[in-house]
Design an enzyme around this catalytic site. Sequence first.
Site, PDB file in Angstrom:
ATOM      1  CE  LYS A  42      79.360  61.964  45.178  1.00 53.07           C
ATOM      2  NZ  LYS A  42      78.785  60.631  44.565  1.00 53.07           N
ATOM      3  CE1 TYR A  71      97.325  83.773  25.323  1.00 49.82           C
ATOM      4  CE2 TYR A  71      95.606  83.012  26.823  1.00 49.82           C
ATOM      5  CZ  TYR A  71      96.917  83.494  26.529  1.00 49.82           C
ATOM      6  OH  TYR A  71      97.444  84.203  27.607  1.00 49.82           O
TER       7      TYR A  71
HETATM    8  C1  LIG Z   1      77.390  60.697  44.390  1.00 48.83           C
HETATM    9  C2  LIG Z   1      76.448  59.720  44.970  1.00 48.83           C
HETATM   10  C3  LIG Z   1      75.085  60.045  44.886  1.00 48.83           C
HETATM   11  C4  LIG Z   1      74.615  61.030  44.733  1.00 48.83           C
HETATM   12  O1  LIG Z   1      74.197  61.362  43.273  1.00 48.83           O
HETATM   13  P1  LIG Z   1      73.378  62.527  42.848  1.00 48.83           P
HETATM   14  O2  LIG Z   1      73.182  62.132  41.451  1.00 48.83           O
HETATM   15  O3  LIG Z   1      74.408  63.737  42.629  1.00 48.83           O
HETATM   16  O4  LIG Z   1      72.136  62.846  43.484  1.00 48.83           O
HETATM   17  C5  LIG Z   1      74.357  58.949  45.494  1.00 48.83           C
HETATM   18  N1  LIG Z   1      74.815  57.714  45.855  1.00 48.83           N
HETATM   19  C6  LIG Z   1      76.096  57.424  45.821  1.00 48.83           C
HETATM   20  C7  LIG Z   1      76.662  55.898  46.120  1.00 48.83           C
HETATM   21  C8  LIG Z   1      76.887  58.504  45.247  1.00 48.83           C
HETATM   22  O5  LIG Z   1      78.375  57.805  44.979  1.00 48.83           O
END
Ligand SMILES: *Cc1c(COP(=O)(O)O)cnc(C)c1O
Length: 333
Positions: free
Chosen positions: A5, A228
């Site tokens: 994702k 800045y």
């Molecule tokens: C994002 C997500 C993961 C992965 O989590 P990590 O901590 O990056 O390994 C796993 N399961 C779900 C449902 C998620 O939303």
Amino acid sequence: MAVVKAGAYGHGLEEIAKTLAAQQIDFLGVANVGEARRIREAGVQTRIYLLGATWSEERAEIVARDWTPCISSLQEAEHFNRLAQLQAKRLRVHIAVDTGMGRGGFVVDHLPETLRQLESFSHLEIEGIGSHLPSADEDEAFTVKQFARFHEIIDSLGGAARFKWRHLANSAGLLGYEQGLCNLSRPGLMLYGVSPLPEFQGNLATVMTLKSRVTLVRSLPAGHGVSYGRQFVTTKPTRVATVGIGYGDGYPRHVSGKGADVWIRGQRLPILGRITMDQMMVDVTAAVEVLEGDEVELFGANIPVTEIAEKAETIVWEIFTGITPRVVRQYLD
Ligand SMILES: *Cc1c(COP(=O)(O)O)cnc(C)c1O
């Protein structure tokens, strides 16, 4: 299930999906239908699992393209069932149960009854059960209990044999805990070489190196402000390198004044003053011959991204996903 994702945590969705698909993984985990489409457009055929809930108008496409949703309510299930019937299909779905995250899934009361109702939808195949860990990297005792609870739930629903896929673990859950009845895990962060549990970092190598280059090297006299707000003022003659990266690239402005370093020519060198949108300044007085055009590592093998996240008072997930499209992704084989 490889979690890709948010553009594969900022690493570039298509390239990472192609690379992981070649490893024969069972699922790619995405947040939404837009990401699922991009994976298919890239020619990747690995099964796609939708980690979050879906909107009703997306569901006909999900059924048509055989993407796998997780189900949090009977209404969703009923809708998917109807669409699958219209398309003369049987859709594989996973039942999501909420064992502590509070974000999605069925709340645990009356689950056997819920499963019976789900099973009455003849165009759905309940092939998996999943839940999510809210604090596997922060609260071990709670997480151990959560695994036990998830196993009890599976037992109460007919045992491991009832579900082809049983999944609870994210990266921290996979690295730090016994998996018991689970036979699928959903790592995200660790795929990109960062462990949410520091004791496992030695087993992983960071995938992303964020780099820029020196654009200018100048000598400033004592008493000269840098950047800045003039939060930093030189106290002695200072060699200052200007580097062509800033918060507009996703380098966190929040680290300004927190003592963050960059890496140039094998040396750790401190950032001076505030990070600007497109540029930052670095004290190179102590360094040997830093020149215009020199490569600068903002994080990677020499400057751990965890250090930058800590100084920015955030988490590595946010640093990675915040690297903006302006930063060209280059892939080494
Ligand atoms: C994002 C997500 C993961 C992965 O989590 P990590 O901590 O990056 O390994 C796993 N399961 C779900 C449902 C998620 O939303």
